[in-house]
Write a protein that holds these residues in place. Structure first.
Motif, PDB file in Angstrom:
ATOM      1  N   ALA A 340     -60.902  76.603  24.858  1.00  0.00           N
ATOM      2  CA  ALA A 340     -61.840  76.059  23.858  1.00  0.00           C
ATOM      3  C   ALA A 340     -61.373  74.693  23.382  1.00  0.00           C
ATOM      4  CB  ALA A 340     -61.963  77.028  22.685  1.00  0.00           C
ATOM      5  N   PHE A 341     -60.072  74.518  23.201  1.00  0.00           N
ATOM      6  CA  PHE A 341     -59.518  73.223  22.775  1.00  0.00           C
ATOM      7  C   PHE A 341     -59.721  72.175  23.868  1.00  0.00           C
ATOM      8  CE2 PHE A 341     -55.628  70.469  22.539  1.00  0.00           C
ATOM      9  CZ  PHE A 341     -55.964  69.794  21.376  1.00  0.00           C
ATOM     10  N   ALA A 342     -59.473  72.548  25.116  1.00  0.00           N
ATOM     11  CA  ALA A 342     -59.618  71.604  26.231  1.00  0.00           C
ATOM     12  C   ALA A 342     -61.065  71.168  26.414  1.00  0.00           C
ATOM     13  CB  ALA A 342     -59.099  72.250  27.519  1.00  0.00           C
ATOM     14  N   LEU A 343     -62.021  72.065  26.131  1.00  0.00           N
ATOM     15  CA  LEU A 343     -63.444  71.758  26.299  1.00  0.00           C
ATOM     16  C   LEU A 343     -64.055  71.095  25.070  1.00  0.00           C
ATOM     17  CD1 LEU A 343     -64.626  75.083  28.011  1.00  0.00           C
ATOM     18  CD2 LEU A 343     -64.266  72.877  29.131  1.00  0.00           C
ATOM     19  N   ALA A 344     -63.223  70.824  24.042  1.00  0.00           N
ATOM     20  CA  ALA A 344     -63.677  70.231  22.773  1.00  0.00           C
ATOM     21  C   ALA A 344     -64.615  71.165  22.014  1.00  0.00           C
ATOM     22  CB  ALA A 344     -64.345  68.876  23.002  1.00  0.00           C
ATOM     23  N   ILE A 345     -64.540  72.480  22.303  1.00  0.00           N
ATOM     24  CA  ILE A 345     -65.263  73.471  21.502  1.00  0.00           C
ATOM     25  C   ILE A 345     -64.573  73.592  20.148  1.00  0.00           C
ATOM     26  CG2 ILE A 345     -65.799  75.937  21.308  1.00  0.00           C
ATOM     27  CD1 ILE A 345     -66.117  75.954  24.390  1.00  0.00           C
ATOM     28  N   THR A 346     -63.251  73.489  20.144  1.00  0.00           N
ATOM     29  CA  THR A 346     -62.468  73.471  18.905  1.00  0.00           C
ATOM     30  C   THR A 346     -61.577  72.234  18.895  1.00  0.00           C
ATOM     31  OG1 THR A 346     -60.556  74.673  19.773  1.00  0.00           O
ATOM     32  CG2 THR A 346     -62.386  76.003  18.930  1.00  0.00           C
ATOM     33  N   ASP A 347     -61.063  71.908  17.713  1.00  0.00           N
ATOM     34  CA  ASP A 347     -60.132  70.782  17.572  1.00  0.00           C
ATOM     35  C   ASP A 347     -58.719  71.263  17.276  1.00  0.00           C
ATOM     36  OD1 ASP A 347     -62.197  69.010  17.944  1.00  0.00           O
ATOM     37  OD2 ASP A 347     -62.527  68.649  15.810  1.00  0.00           O
ATOM     38  N   VAL A 348     -58.483  72.553  17.389  1.00  0.00           N
ATOM     39  CA  VAL A 348     -57.186  73.125  17.028  1.00  0.00           C
ATOM     40  C   VAL A 348     -56.377  73.383  18.292  1.00  0.00           C
ATOM     41  CG1 VAL A 348     -56.027  75.046  15.885  1.00  0.00           C
ATOM     42  CG2 VAL A 348     -58.198  74.191  14.982  1.00  0.00           C
ATOM     43  N   ASP A 349     -55.193  72.787  18.360  1.00  0.00           N
ATOM     44  CA  ASP A 349     -54.281  73.018  19.486  1.00  0.00           C
ATOM     45  C   ASP A 349     -53.564  74.346  19.230  1.00  0.00           C
ATOM     46  OD1 ASP A 349     -52.171  73.161  21.262  1.00  0.00           O
ATOM     47  OD2 ASP A 349     -51.655  71.035  21.117  1.00  0.00           O
ATOM     48  N   PRO A 350     -53.888  75.403  19.984  1.00  0.00           N
ATOM     49  CA  PRO A 350     -53.321  76.724  19.671  1.00  0.00           C
ATOM     50  C   PRO A 350     -51.813  76.804  19.882  1.00  0.00           C
ATOM     51  CG  PRO A 350     -54.555  76.794  21.735  1.00  0.00           C
ATOM     52  CD  PRO A 350     -54.809  75.457  21.132  1.00  0.00           C
ATOM     53  N   LEU A 351     -51.276  75.996  20.790  1.00  0.00           N
ATOM     54  CA  LEU A 351     -49.827  76.025  20.993  1.00  0.00           C
ATOM     55  C   LEU A 351     -49.092  75.377  19.823  1.00  0.00           C
ATOM     56  CD1 LEU A 351     -50.911  76.586  23.912  1.00  0.00           C
ATOM     57  CD2 LEU A 351     -48.778  75.568  24.727  1.00  0.00           C
ATOM     58  N   GLU A 352     -49.669  74.330  19.282  1.00  0.00           N
ATOM     59  CA  GLU A 352     -49.035  73.655  18.149  1.00  0.00           C
ATOM     60  C   GLU A 352     -48.943  74.569  16.933  1.00  0.00           C
ATOM     61  OE1 GLU A 352     -49.832  69.805  15.206  1.00  0.00           O
ATOM     62  OE2 GLU A 352     -50.946  69.988  17.092  1.00  0.00           O
ATOM     63  N   TYR A 353     -49.946  75.444  16.743  1.00  0.00           N
ATOM     64  CA  TYR A 353     -49.970  76.293  15.556  1.00  0.00           C
ATOM     65  C   TYR A 353     -49.604  77.748  15.838  1.00  0.00           C
ATOM     66  CZ  TYR A 353     -52.269  72.329  13.357  1.00  0.00           C
ATOM     67  OH  TYR A 353     -52.541  71.079  12.854  1.00  0.00           O
ATOM     68  N   GLY A 354     -49.190  78.049  17.075  1.00  0.00           N
ATOM     69  CA  GLY A 354     -48.777  79.408  17.401  1.00  0.00           C
ATOM     70  C   GLY A 354     -49.916  80.413  17.360  1.00  0.00           C
ATOM     71  N   LEU A 355     -51.090  80.018  17.858  1.00  0.00           N
ATOM     72  CA  LEU A 355     -52.255  80.895  17.845  1.00  0.00           C
ATOM     73  C   LEU A 355     -52.342  81.676  19.153  1.00  0.00           C
ATOM     74  CD1 LEU A 355     -54.829  78.423  16.246  1.00  0.00           C
ATOM     75  CD2 LEU A 355     -53.223  79.975  15.114  1.00  0.00           C
ATOM     76  N   ILE A 356     -52.957  82.849  19.092  1.00  0.00           N
ATOM     77  CA  ILE A 356     -52.912  83.800  20.205  1.00  0.00           C
ATOM     78  C   ILE A 356     -54.299  83.964  20.829  1.00  0.00           C
ATOM     79  CG2 ILE A 356     -52.399  86.190  20.831  1.00  0.00           C
ATOM     80  CD1 ILE A 356     -50.398  86.224  18.484  1.00  0.00           C
TER      81      ILE A 356
END
Length: 1018
Positions: A340-356
């Motif tokens: 989703a981050f790569a496709l610009a669906i979201t702006d949140v980098d899940p690795l930076e914030y430890g998201l699963i």
């Protein structure tokens, strides 16, 4: 004999019936019914009906009530689905009628959709016309073998032409069956049903006259047999008819739409290519960690068959971005996806914030994916329109919702039908508590004010019985605020549809739960006012400075923005504006973005109990305890407290060796708090922990810790994504305050209390607020050399169409030199006292003349002048040369006292613009009075001067009088409490709108400053 009732209408069809599906199964079993047919006017409620019948052991049949529009009149019929083909045709019949908004069914449509259907005519219910001729045309359209003659005997009496219907049937070889339409359960509900119909029609009982009560009770086998005692074979034929129809509802299936691709390219390949390109664009260098995570997510998505879904969502977000429609940075668990981050669906980098990722898509629990997308609320419809155009209007629909008659609505609607006065209706509403879950039964229980009001009055008692009977049933249909469905097949092959509210995109006839049960992909397109606010600020800056503000580049460590959070300066900041949240921020004093989204997650019922612990540990006043060396790193960012659901999952992986999918299942299971599930998961957890070398006592202790905090856990992905919106607004407030407050004021137009608070806060920040101006203002607020120019829409009482006419006229005719030029430019049709007077009172015409009294006195002359020179927009009698009459003179206006001028400003703007009346009180004794807007919880005893905005007088439990006051000066508002002793002394001085000087002790209570007043000077 097999007993069946074939014509049951349910309350799912708004105001067409009082029969509630959830109670129907028990009622039918009580009556010995073996088969039942639903025949609503649209296919509303057929899924819950079918489920309820099966649960009761009754054979369900799906049908539809309709009128066939024949040359001989409109013949009522009931169309049943005999098999799957008939069910699909019912979907099309119901949809075609609803979309085309036809009152009935043309015979050609009946012929086109007749396969698999059984048509039961009801000639005795025909209103005028020639029933037998109409029956002939229905038989011709539907064909032999598909038509049955239904005979209804309202009030138990045969129709005078019944023998003609029977004769025609015998000659045509048609079966005859008994018809009995049910719209309510018991006969004594006939009056309540009549009232429901009058609500639908908007007619009062007095206007309806002495109409006969409808005959539409749910009959027993004895009642139906008695009604057709001379024709028992007709009753038996009804049961046989129902059992000849199969249970036609199809099983749920996954109807996933396909993203249109060229050539041989697969959706999986396209998704992988787009993700790699997107990640490269976002990060520049893609490290091994990102490559590995991306590969894992793509594998799961492809295996679950959701590649098309991601491409569809990315495509409409790309469309929104291309049109300048602001989308949110993410919402819910989808922010945990790198795809989703790569496709610009979201702006949140899940690795930076430890998201699963598995918190979003769990391969071990297959469900439909759910990416909810926020759009600027005023342009959300453009994206829905784009999706409808791209995939075809017959593949896209919004989702229906049903508005029900709440306790208050049922009471007031029934009272209106009974002819109760408006005063009585208001009195009734006041006696029904507004708290959620209130029912009319509880509001009218013995000892309540409503019970006392009703008691002993026959009309009121009948009113209450009627209102109780209709309470809770659907009264209207509307459009779901967010839900949109997208189907790979034409929607009418899967669900029935109808026209949408705007006549463009269709609406499903089924609500969200039923649409999802059918297996259709539901997407939420949400409108978010805060995105509209961000978009407006960006547009203002772009227009004024030709600078495009990229929100993703806003630094999340900006000291000025963080200081706003620390100070609780949160007016206009998404998710952080409440008094309690401001108090929590001031208490915790977040050091950075990480603390901000943690507070966002904590400030909810339950978790907020941990705010004091979080604050003490964050600031080193309490030691962070070690839970276990293996999980301490997981809880380090939240100081040993489980704040996020993702932490529960990480603990399960580290301590018990769960996969992320298993950990997500554990998270869901423990949150349900069911004893059996808890014990089952406890055994799995301890067994897994033992496999990693942990002893049973430690494993149980950690598991119990998880269970304790399971209800507290909030999705970290959602907290991070929504806090991004909050931080972006805070950055703008700190760094572009004029644009922030200007946009915020535009959004608050129409809410004078909120506008007043925003103006006072902006002034405290040193911003100048300029009055609205017919020469300089736009529709909304603008920034002029660092000051905020109020928009014309800020003025109460000025119609929006007039403002648009004024702006267009100003653009076409140039700058006006006086009121008369403005009147001519607008034309007499548009220039009216009603529209112009509020503008004068607001100061919007001050550039024409310094005295508003003169301007007010001259409006009539300007109207006359416009009528003479330019009566309407099309006609200028002097070809634009109004100098023929010479320069017009203003009328004498007398003096406009300063107090009246300020009162006018407050009347049309909601606040004092030129000068706050309290300023004169303060000027009399400079330095003696505290500014209300600067008072904090440590201010102690002080004196304030202000205008008394509101008085609320109450009595204590002892019966003593006291009051709560709202005092306003030019910097803010203050809540004041006057206890009985002081109230007795100063009550004579209390009058709304007067100026007061109050002294007392200030304190912080429930996050708000208040003053305990000890002395008042008038």
């Amino acid at each position: 004999m097999t007993f069946g009732l074939a014509q049951i209408m349910t309350s799912d069809d708004p105001l067409q019936s009082l029969i509630r599906t959830e109670r129907l199964g028990a009622e039918l079993k009580k009556r010995g019914v073996a088969a039942a047919g639903i025949v609503n006017t649209r296919l509303y409620g057929i899924l819950p009906f079918s489920k309820a019948m099966k649960a009761a052991g009754i054979h369900p049949v799906i049908g539809l009530s309709a009128l066939v529009l024949t040359d001989a009149g409109d013949l009522p019929v009931f169309i049943y689905a005999k098999d799957d083909q008939g069910y699909r045709n019912l979907l099309k019949i119901s949809s075609a009628q609803a979309v085309k908004e036809k009152d009935g069914l043309p015979p050609a449509w009946l012929k086109g959709y007749r396969e698999g259907c059984l048509v039961v005519t009801d000639p005795a219910s025909m209103d005028g016309g020639t029933p037998v001729r109409a029956m002939e045309q229905v038989l011709e359209a539907a064909g032999h073998g598909r038509v049955v003659t239904g005979i209804s005997r309202r009030k138990g009496k045969p129709d005078p032409a019944e023998e003609d219907f029977v004769r025609f049937s015998d000659e045509a070889g048609l079966t005859v069956c008994a018809v009995s339409v049910a719209r309510y359960t018991e006969a004594d509900e006939a009056f309540a049903f009549r009232v429901a119909r009058l609500i639908a029609e908007g007619t009062k009982l007095s206007e309806a006259g002495g109409e006969e009560e409808p005959d539409a009770a749910l009959l027993t086998i004895e009642q139906l047999s008695e009604r057709f005692a001379d024709r028992p074979e007709w009753v038996e034929a009804t049961g046989e008819l129902l059992f000849s129809c199969a249970d036609t509802l199809p099983d749920s299936e996954r109807l996933m739409p396909a993203f249109p691709l060229d050539g041989e390219e697969s959706a999986d390949d396209r998704l992988r290519a787009d993700c790699l390109a997107g990640l490269q664009n976002r990060l520049g260098t893609v490290t091994d960690a990102y490559e590995s995570r991306l590969a894992h997510e793509l594998e799961v998505i492809a295996k679950m068959g959701y590649s098309d879904y991601f491409l569809i969502v990315a495509d409409f977000i790309a469309f929104a971005n291309s049109k300048g429609i602001l989308t949110g940075p993410g919402r819910g668990s989808s922010a945990g996806s790198l795809v989703a981050f790569a496709l610009a669906i979201t702006d949140v980098d899940p690795l930076e914030y430890g998201l699963i990722f598995e918190r979003f898509l769990n391969p071990e629990r297959v469900t439909m994916p759910d990416i909810d997308v926020d759009f600027a609320d005023h342009r959300r419809h453009e994206v829905i329109e784009y999706v409808a155009q791209k995939y075809g209007r017959d593949h896209v629909a919004q989702i229906i919702t049903f508005g029900t008659l709440s306790a208050k609505a049922a009471a007031r609607s029934t009272a209106r039908i009974f002819g109760f006065s408006e005063t009585e209706q208001k009195e009734i509403s006041a006696m029904i508590p507004g708290r959620p879950g209130t029912t009319l039964r509880s509001a009218s229980a013995s000892g309540t004010p409503l019970a006392g009001w009703v008691n002993g009055d026959n009309m009121r008692e009948r009113w209450l019985r009627t209102a109780l009977a209709i309470e809770g049933i659907p009264r209207n249909v509307s459009t779901h605020a967010a839900g949109v469905v997208l189907s790979p097949v034409p929607l009418v092959e899967a669900v029935p549809v109808e026209s949408g509210s705007d006549g463009g995109v269709w609406l499903t006839q089924w609500p969200m739960k039923e649409v999802e049960e059918r297996g259709l992909l539901k997407m939420d397109f949400l409108g978010l006012r805060n995105l509209t606010l961000l978009e407006r600020i960006r547009a203002m800056i772009l227009y004024d400075r030709n600078e495009y503000l990229d929100f993703e580049r806003i630094p999340l460590d900006d000291p000025a923005a963080i200081r706003l959070f620390q100070d609780g300066d949160m007016t206009g900041i998404f998710q952080f504006e409440s008094d309690g949240m401001r108090d929590a921020l001031r208490r915790i004093k977040p050091a950075g973005f990480r603390d901000i989204y943690a507070i966002n997650a904590l400030y909810r019922p339950g978790p907020m109990e941990n705010i004091p612990v979080f604050e003490r540990r964050m600031h080193g006043r309490e030691r962070v305890p070690s839970i276990h060396p293996d999980i301490d790193p997981v809880l380090a960012e939240t100081y040993g407290i489980i704040v996020y659901q993702e932490q529960i999952m990480q603990i399960a992986v580290r301590m018990a060796g769960f996969s992320m999918g298993e950990a997500d299942n554990l998270r869901r299971a423990v949150s349900k708090k069911k004893r059996g599930i808890l014990e089952q998961e406890r055994a799995r957890f301890t067994e897994g922990a033992a496999g990693l070398g942990h002893d049973r006592e430690t494993a149980l202790r950690i598991y119990d810790y998880i269970v304790k905090f399971a209800d507290y856990g909030f999705p970290k992905s959602h907290a991070v994504a929504y806090s991004l919106i909050s931080f972006r607004l805070a950055w703008l407030k700190a760094n572009e305050p004029a644009y922030f407050y200007g946009a915020l004021l535009s959004q608050a137009a129409g809410d004078p209390d909120r506008m007043s608070k925003i103006v006072m806060e902006a002034r405290r920040k040193g911003l100048e607020i300029l009055p609205p101006s017919v020469l300089k203002s736009g529709y909304a607020c603008r920034v002029e050399q660092g000051a905020i120019r109020l928009g014309l829409s800020s003025v109460k009482g000025v119609p929006a169409p007039f403002i648009r006419k004024l702006l267009a006229a100003r653009k076409n005719s140039g700058i006006w030199s006086d009121l008369f030029e403005m009147a001519v430019a607008l034309s007499a049709r548009n220039f009216t006292r009603a529209a112009v007077e509020p503008l004068v009172k607001a100061g919007a015409l001050d550039e024409f003349h310094p005295d508003r009294a003169v301007l007010l006195a001259s409006i009539g002359a300007a109207e006359t002048y416009a009528e003479l020179v330019r009566p309407d927009e099309e006609e200028d009698l002097f070809g634009g040369d109004s100098d023929t009459f010479g320069r017009q003179k203003y009328s004498e206006g007398g003096d406009l006292p300063e107090a009246l001028k300020l009162r006018y400003e407050r009347e049309v703007l909601g606040f004092y613009l030129s000068e706050h009346p309290s300023a004169r009180l303060k000027q009399a004794k400079p330095g003696e009075f505290a500014d209300i807007g600067l008072i904090d919880g440590t201010s102690g005893r002080l004196t304030v001067a202000g205008i008394l905005l509101e008085i609320k007088r109450i009595r204590t439990k002892k019966g003593e009088a006291m009051a709560f006051l709202t005092l306003q000066d030019d910097t803010g508002e203050l809540s004041c409490t006057l206890f009985p002793k002081e109230y007795t002394k100063f009550n004579r001085l209390l009058s709304e709108g007067t100026g007061l000087v109050a002294s007392g002790q200030t304190e912080l209570r429930n996050g708000k400053i208040q003053m305990i007043v000890k002395h008042i000077d008038g």
